[in-house]
Design an enzyme around this catalytic site. Structure first.
Site, PDB file in Angstrom:
ATOM      1  N   GLY A 278     -13.581  47.833 -17.609  1.00  0.00           N
ATOM      2  CA  GLY A 278     -12.426  46.946 -17.543  1.00  0.00           C
ATOM      3  C   GLY A 278     -12.866  45.527 -17.308  1.00  0.00           C
ATOM      4  N   ASN A 279     -11.923  44.657 -17.023  1.00  0.00           N
ATOM      5  CA  ASN A 279     -12.293  43.283 -16.695  1.00  0.00           C
ATOM      6  C   ASN A 279     -11.337  42.723 -15.647  1.00  0.00           C
ATOM      7  OD1 ASN A 279     -10.085  41.696 -18.107  1.00  0.00           O
ATOM      8  ND2 ASN A 279     -10.871  42.942 -19.802  1.00  0.00           N
ATOM      9  N   ARG A 280     -11.586  41.496 -15.251  1.00  0.00           N
ATOM     10  CA  ARG A 280     -10.919  40.960 -14.060  1.00  0.00           C
ATOM     11  C   ARG A 280      -9.584  40.276 -14.330  1.00  0.00           C
ATOM     12  NH1 ARG A 280     -15.204  37.365 -11.078  1.00  0.00           N
ATOM     13  NH2 ARG A 280     -13.442  37.139  -9.648  1.00  0.00           N
TER      14      ARG A 280
END
Ligand code: CTP
Length: 400
Positions: free
Chosen positions: A204-206
Site C-alpha cells: 500500500g502507500n501513505r
C-alpha cells in the site's frame, strides 16, 4: 460570528439537526432554529430553544412587531434546511410562503443549503426530481441524500447525511464560494490503492485521501455533482457525493473510466500503486522453516491518468493529475513536475513536494499548479480545503 437560520422540517431525521445545531453553536455561530409545525412532532421546541439559546416559532403571526417573516431571511448569512422533506422542497420550489420557514426562504439573499431526507420512492418521484432541479437552478445547494438504512427496514437513497458532513458543506457555503460548477459533473479519485499478496498482506502507500476529499467537498460547495472514487480512505466522506469504494488499482481504473464519459472534469488525486504482485497466493504465505523470506515479483499497473487522457475521444473532459515528487540530482521538484505533465499529457498537473513529512495525512499542503498551456500557479501553504479551491479556480477557468 455568523447568523445562521437552521430550518428543520418534519422527518424522523430531525433529531440529527440537533447535533448539527450543536456544531454551529460550538463554532461560535448564532443560530436561529425555524422548525415547521410537523418538525415539532419529532423534536420539541424545548430542545431547539435550549440548544440555540433563542425562542422558536413556526408561524408568522407570533412576535409580529419584529416582522420575523422578513427579518430572519434578510439578516441571515446562511440558511440551512436539514432535514428537508419532499413537502418543504416542493413548497420552496414553488415559492409558497405558508409558514415562517418558507417566508424566510423567500426573503433570504444569502447562500441556502438544503439537505433532503425522505423515503427513496419520494426522492425519486418525478415531482421531487423536478423540484430539486428548480431549486438548484436558482442557486440553492441541495445536498444529495446518503444511501442506506431509512426509517423502517427499507434501504436506499434518502437518508440524511451525518451532521458533521452537512456542517462541512454549510461552512463552505458560508465562506461564499462561487457556484461556478453548478450543472457540472466531476469525477475525483482519492486515497491509496492496495495490492494483495495473499488474503492478509498487501502493498500500500501513505495517501490518506484528504486532498481528494477536500477537492470533492470544494466541488460540491461550488455546485457540482461529484463522483468520488475512494481507495481505502478512512476519513468521513463528503455529504452529497456519489461514493464508489475501491481497493485495488484495477478497481480504481474501472471506476474512473466508467465515470469519465459523463464528467466535465476528472481529477486523479489518488495514489494508485504502480506495481502489483505478479501472483496472488490464495492462502496465507507461511514463514519458511529455514528463516528465508519469499521473493516478491512485481508487475506494473496500468497508468490510469494516461488512460483517461487517451480515452477522451468522444466527449472531452478536462483531465487533471497530481505529481508526488522529490527533488534529486536530475532536477528540482518542479523540473520533474513539468516533465511529468508532458509525459502524462493531462491538462493540469498539481505538483506536490513529498520530500518532507509535511504532506501525507496532514491537514495542509503546498502545491504548484502546472497547466498544459504553460501556466504555473504557486499556491502557498494552506489548509487542503483552500488548496482544493485554488485547483478548482484553475480548472473552472479552463472549462469555460
Ligand atoms: N497515476 C495513475 N495511475 C498509476 C499511477 C499514478 O493514474 N498507476 C496518477 C496519479 O493519480 C497522479 C499521477 O498519476 O495523478 C502522478 O502520480 P505519481 O505517483 O506522481 O507518478 P507516477 O506516474 O507514479 O510516476 P513516477 O512514480 O514514476 O514519478
Amino acid at each position: 460570528m455568523s447568523r445562521i437560520v437552521l430550518g428543520v422540517t418534519g422527518g424522523v431525521a430531525a433529531y440529527k439537526a440537533a447535533l448539527l445545531l450543536r456544531l454551529f453553536t460550538e463554532g461560535g455561530h448564532d443560530v436561529q432554529v425555524v422548525p415547521t409545525e410537523s418538525a415539532l412532532e419529532f423534536v420539541g421546541a424545548a430542545t431547539w430553544e435550549a440548544l440555540s439559546g433563542h425562542p422558536v416559532q413556526t408561524g408568522v403571526f407570533d412576535n409580529v412587531e419584529h416582522v420575523p417573516h422578513v427579518m430572519l431571511g434578510k439578516t441571515a448569512d446562511l440558511v440551512v434546511v436539514a432535514p428537508a422533506t419532499a413537502n418543504t422542497l416542493a413548497r420552496a420550489a414553488h415559492g409558497l410562503a405558508d409558514d415562517l420557514l418558507t417566508n424566510t426562504l423567500l426573503t433570504a439573499r444569502c447562500p441556502v443549503v438544503m439537505a433532503p431526507a425522505m423515503h427513496t420512492e419520494m426522492w425519486e418521484h418525478p415531482a421531487t426530481v423536478a423540484n430539486v432541479a428548480t431549486l438548484r437552478e436558482r442557486g440553492v445547494l441541495v445536498i444529495e441524500p446518503d444511501s442506506g438504512r431509512l426509517t423502517g427496514s427499507d434501504t436506499g437513497p434518502g437518508r440524511l447525511p451525518e451532521p458533521e458532513a452537512i456542517h462541512r458543506i454549510a461552512l463552505q457555503a458560508l465562506a461564499g464560494r462561487p457556484r461556478d460548477l453548478a450543472g457540472r459533473h466531476v469525477a475525483i479519485s482519492a486515497g491509496g490503492t492496495r495490492e494483495f499478496l495473499d488474503p492478509v498482506r498487501f502493498l500500500g502507500n501513505r495517501s490518506s485521501g484528504r486532498q481528494g476529499i477536500a477537492l470533492a467537498e470544494a466541488a460540491l460547495a461550488r455546485g457540482a455533482s461529484v463522483t468520488l472514487v475512494a481507495a481505502n480512505v478512512s476519513i468521513d466522506m463528503p455529504a452529497g457525493a456519489e461514493v464508489v469504494r475501491v481497493t485495488t488499482t484495477a478497481e480504481l481504473r474501472d471506476a474512473m473510466l466508467k465515470a469519465a464519459p459523463t464528467a466535465d472534469a476528472v481529477v486523479m488525486a489518488a495514489a494508485p500503486a504502480d506495481f502489483r504482485p505478479a501472483a496472488y497466493a490464495e492462502s496465507k504465505i507461511k514463514k519458511a522453516e529455514d528463516g528465508g523470506a519469499p521473493g516478491i515479483e512485481l508487475v506494473q499497473n496500468p497508468d490510469i491518468l494516461v488512460e483517461l487522457v487517451r480515452s477522451r475521444a468522444g466527449r472531452v473532459p478536462l483531465v487533471a493529475g497530481f505529481a508526488a515528487e522529490t527533488g534529486d540530482a536530475n532536477g528540482s521538484v518542479l523540473d520533474h513536475g513539468r516533465a511529468k505533465l508532458g509525459r502524462k499529457g493531462c491538462d493540469v498537473l498539481v505538483v506536490n513536494d513529498v520530500g518532507s513529512e509535511r504532506v501525507f495525512g496532514q491537514p495542509d499542503n503546498e502545491v504548484t499548479i502546472l497547466t498544459a498551456d504553460g501556466a504555473e500557479v504557486p499556491v502557498a501553504r494552506a489548509d487542503k480545503g483552500e488548496i482544493a479551491h485554488a485547483i478548482w479556480d484553475v480548472l473552472v477557468q479552463r472549462m469555460e
